[in-house]
Design a protein around this motif. Sequence first.
Motif, PDB file in Angstrom:
ATOM      1  N   LEU A  61      52.016  29.892  65.721  1.00 41.64           N
ATOM      2  CA  LEU A  61      52.983  30.581  65.739  1.00 41.64           C
ATOM      3  C   LEU A  61      54.120  30.102  66.024  1.00 41.64           C
ATOM      4  CD1 LEU A  61      53.436  33.328  66.029  1.00 41.64           C
ATOM      5  CD2 LEU A  61      53.444  33.225  68.529  1.00 41.64           C
ATOM      6  N   LEU A 245      49.224  48.452  73.295  1.00 43.86           N
ATOM      7  CA  LEU A 245      49.703  48.508  71.165  1.00 43.86           C
ATOM      8  C   LEU A 245      49.351  50.212  71.484  1.00 43.86           C
ATOM      9  CD1 LEU A 245      51.037  48.374  68.415  1.00 43.86           C
ATOM     10  CD2 LEU A 245      48.740  47.120  67.877  1.00 43.86           C
ATOM     11  N   LEU A 249      51.937  53.763  70.554  1.00 46.40           N
ATOM     12  CA  LEU A 249      51.730  53.714  69.468  1.00 46.40           C
ATOM     13  C   LEU A 249      51.679  55.458  68.824  1.00 46.40           C
ATOM     14  CD1 LEU A 249      51.641  52.579  66.812  1.00 46.40           C
ATOM     15  CD2 LEU A 249      49.330  52.194  66.894  1.00 46.40           C
ATOM     16  N   MET A 259      58.643  46.650  71.988  1.00 44.50           N
ATOM     17  CA  MET A 259      57.929  45.388  71.418  1.00 44.50           C
ATOM     18  C   MET A 259      56.580  45.504  70.532  1.00 44.50           C
ATOM     19  SD  MET A 259      59.459  42.175  73.049  1.00 44.50           S
ATOM     20  CE  MET A 259      58.621  42.825  74.328  1.00 44.50           C
ATOM     21  N   THR A 260      56.063  45.714  70.676  1.00 44.75           N
ATOM     22  CA  THR A 260      54.815  45.730  70.381  1.00 44.75           C
ATOM     23  C   THR A 260      54.404  46.622  68.729  1.00 44.75           C
ATOM     24  OG1 THR A 260      53.847  46.883  71.690  1.00 44.75           O
ATOM     25  CG2 THR A 260      53.300  44.677  71.967  1.00 44.75           C
ATOM     26  N   LEU A 263      57.547  45.811  66.321  1.00 46.57           N
ATOM     27  CA  LEU A 263      56.367  43.952  65.949  1.00 46.57           C
ATOM     28  C   LEU A 263      55.288  45.136  64.673  1.00 46.57           C
ATOM     29  CD1 LEU A 263      56.257  41.525  68.763  1.00 46.57           C
ATOM     30  CD2 LEU A 263      57.636  40.995  65.597  1.00 46.57           C
ATOM     31  N   GLN A 264      54.962  46.096  65.293  1.00 51.14           N
ATOM     32  CA  GLN A 264      53.332  45.885  64.253  1.00 51.14           C
ATOM     33  C   GLN A 264      54.122  46.575  63.245  1.00 51.14           C
ATOM     34  OE1 GLN A 264      52.508  49.577  63.711  1.00 51.14           O
ATOM     35  NE2 GLN A 264      51.125  48.798  62.613  1.00 51.14           N
ATOM     36  N   MET A 267      54.978  44.273  60.555  1.00 49.36           N
ATOM     37  CA  MET A 267      53.525  43.366  60.234  1.00 49.36           C
ATOM     38  C   MET A 267      53.020  43.974  58.544  1.00 49.36           C
ATOM     39  SD  MET A 267      52.171  41.310  61.817  1.00 49.36           S
ATOM     40  CE  MET A 267      50.221  40.979  61.573  1.00 49.36           C
ATOM     41  N   PHE A 270      53.877  41.617  56.094  1.00 49.72           N
ATOM     42  CA  PHE A 270      53.206  40.045  56.447  1.00 49.72           C
ATOM     43  C   PHE A 270      53.290  39.286  55.831  1.00 49.72           C
ATOM     44  CE2 PHE A 270      50.791  36.350  57.934  1.00 49.72           C
ATOM     45  CZ  PHE A 270      51.240  36.362  59.096  1.00 49.72           C
ATOM     46  N   GLY A 271      54.213  37.605  55.906  1.00 50.05           N
ATOM     47  CA  GLY A 271      53.995  37.152  54.034  1.00 50.05           C
ATOM     48  C   GLY A 271      55.541  36.977  53.939  1.00 50.05           C
ATOM     49  N   ILE A 274      57.002  36.375  57.860  1.00 48.85           N
ATOM     50  CA  ILE A 274      56.547  35.612  58.775  1.00 48.85           C
ATOM     51  C   ILE A 274      57.231  34.671  59.923  1.00 48.85           C
ATOM     52  CG2 ILE A 274      55.703  33.628  59.315  1.00 48.85           C
ATOM     53  CD1 ILE A 274      53.523  33.477  56.688  1.00 48.85           C
ATOM     54  N   ILE A 277      58.628  38.240  62.758  1.00 51.37           N
ATOM     55  CA  ILE A 277      57.100  38.605  63.054  1.00 51.37           C
ATOM     56  C   ILE A 277      56.954  37.342  64.271  1.00 51.37           C
ATOM     57  CG2 ILE A 277      54.280  38.944  63.101  1.00 51.37           C
ATOM     58  CD1 ILE A 277      55.216  40.120  60.367  1.00 51.37           C
ATOM     59  N   ALA A 278      56.982  35.933  63.356  1.00 58.11           N
ATOM     60  CA  ALA A 278      56.767  34.778  64.978  1.00 58.11           C
ATOM     61  C   ALA A 278      57.839  34.882  66.043  1.00 58.11           C
ATOM     62  CB  ALA A 278      56.106  33.946  63.436  1.00 58.11           C
ATOM     63  N   ALA A 281      56.767  37.719  68.279  1.00 57.76           N
ATOM     64  CA  ALA A 281      55.891  37.775  68.356  1.00 57.76           C
ATOM     65  C   ALA A 281      55.716  36.606  69.512  1.00 57.76           C
ATOM     66  CB  ALA A 281      54.832  37.149  67.976  1.00 57.76           C
ATOM     67  N   SER A 284      57.974  37.834  72.504  1.00 59.54           N
ATOM     68  CA  SER A 284      56.767  39.225  73.247  1.00 59.54           C
ATOM     69  C   SER A 284      55.840  38.654  74.174  1.00 59.54           C
ATOM     70  CB  SER A 284      56.564  40.140  72.687  1.00 59.54           C
ATOM     71  OG  SER A 284      55.748  39.358  71.869  1.00 59.54           O
TER      72      SER A 284
END
Lengths: 309, 448
Positions: A61, A245, A249, A259-260, A263-264, A267, A270-271, A274, A277-278, A281, A284
Amino acid sequence: MSAHAEPAASAQEGAAPPGPGGEGAPHRSPAARLVARAGSGLVQVLLILIALFWMVPTLGLLFSSLRSSADNAASGWWTVFTEPARITLRNYANLLDNPDFVASFANTVLITVPSTLIIVVVAALAAYAFAWLEFPGRDWLFLGVVGLLVVPIQVALVPISRLYGGTPLYGSIPAVVLFHVGFGLPFGIFLLRNFFASIPRDLLEAARMDGGTEPTVFRRVILPLGGPAIASLGIFQFLWVWNDLLVALVFAAETSRPMTVALQSEMRQFGANIDVIASGAFLSMIVPLLVFFAFQRYFVQGVMAGAVK
Amino acid sequence: MTAEEAPAREDEQAGGPGAGRGRLGPPPWLALFFLLPALLFLGVYVVYPILFSVYRSLWDAAGAEFVGLDNYVRMFTRADTFTALRNNVIWIAVAPAVVTAAGLIFAVLTERIRWATAFRIVVFMPMAISFLASGVIFRIVYEQDPDRGLANAAITTVQDTIAPTGAYPGAGPRDGAPLEEAPGGGYRLADPVAPGDAVALPLVGVSADNLPADAQDAVEPRAGRGEVAGTVWMDFTRGGGGREGAVDPGETGLPALRVEAVRDGDAVAATATGADGTFALTGLEDGRYTLRLSGSNFSDPYNGVTWLGPTLITPAIIAAYLWVWAGFAMVLIAAGLSAIPRESLEAARVDGATEWQVFRRVTVPLLSPVLMVVFVTLMIYVLKIFDLVFVIAPGSVRADANVLALEMWQVSFGASDQGLGSALAVFLLILVVPAMVFQIRRFRREER
């Protein structure tokens, strides 16, 4: 196993070995000792491998967060070892320039700090009553609290969202804070009560004898002596809330999301991102990791006491 | 003392001498002052929700119509709940046992190691990070592309060492070439060969980009005495022209291709082609052989395991869970280990027990209360698992990875069916009741 006795000590000092081959080695033949030593060497190698195995995902990460989007798409993070020059802090700079991320970081702090403080105060008061005051139904009430330890958070999501619905509380930071306090209390009361109950009776009696009122006894005797347990609870709750989270949520709005949650929502793609997100994360994680390394002893204590939550 | 009697007595005798234990105790109403905030919070956030969830689960999605136990019936007849329930069962059956076992192994292995504390910190650290961050970490680990995902990179590296990827995937003979598909993969020459023969083995289907850098122009095959020789080359002339099945100027040899001579189904000789595509199989006895281009030349590259696909998603998430929680089990069990009296271990050893016997007959039984606590705690947590599944499972397989806690959230706040959502929540609550009982009993035992 008592909840608070020597867990921290054993986690630290329990690690202290009686010395390699300290299993009553003197009576053994040289051959047996050689076998034991070889075995111990094997164990050490095995443990080193396991430790590496445990560290590598986190390192992945970290290194992913230090590479550009294009690099992450083209190759694995481990290529940083062959091409260290490609490491960049740009992702972090971008995140810190992003007002949304900074706001979510601030929200995390605004949710976590008050939750932790309120839990500690409210739980300490109640724990004192359960440990040292006598009132009708005390034992049953406390068993009730122990029972509430295991209640799944899912049970409260719908009822509390209905309770908040229509009030200005819904989606606000206090809404999230109050929820965390409510759900953190059984554990807090449980942990502190067990610790407070182990304080020598003489100390309290003496303070009462000297004419101390209950609030004074609480402030002058219990709080100072209960320091370690209070620290455990505080740190444990801090990490718990910081990392949450689900509650956020459900109860946080766009403007109050920590932050959670931020970030979620990243997601979903994702890809493609990255790098964002990385690095998010990892940012955080920095505070929890600092807390973990600084107060590891108390954290272990909290976890041990929470082995029932 | 019974809690019910004590206060009355105290009221009369507060401050009076000789009244037993509660002599200096404050009046009971003072307790309320200390308890009130906590009771308010617990009442509103934990007790009321339990009651309300039970009540709400008896009403329809909008909460307008009383439907009795309909939601519960629906819950157990929906395919979604079934998947979630099935996954929860897998979780419960696997995760607590695996995590406890790992914790036990780590605790025992580190018991006499000098740097145990360092090891324990490393393994315990994931406990401090959020499930979200752990989820992100494992999404990176589980990336499908072996060039980016560590798990697959490791697996393909091992796989390539055992069975290397063919250098020429997709290559094959042209129609009309003297080659046919061999049983078990690869191609073979249709007619048998004997020592002294020289054969031409034309292939097509290798793109110019994928030709090895060291490939040179192909050379006509020429056999020496007692050997089978030949040339394997790319039967394609750039820019057109050239004859099929013959080595033309400008056509390239295919180096490092494995060629075998087969007799009665066994490869009796093997070699690899050189940079110009030529090879020579030497040391062959007289007789007839089948010439084979081994299948390993043409195998497709291995692309790793689809961790995040429908079949492996739950085991993959459980592995991530193990990574997070093993430290927890280890720390608790290590504390339990250090509390075991040394004498019992020594006594067993003096009696001639092996280390393994000591472990199984003495350590584990003495440790069982701690193991039980760890196991039950993990079961409670596992039942409520939400974040890891939510984060690691990509949208496309989330339905396959579903668990009750996640389903409850999706139903209540995604599909806005709070009746069914409440029923799911109540079901979860019922599932943790045994743990609740276990806990209370344990607590009462300890209080004595």
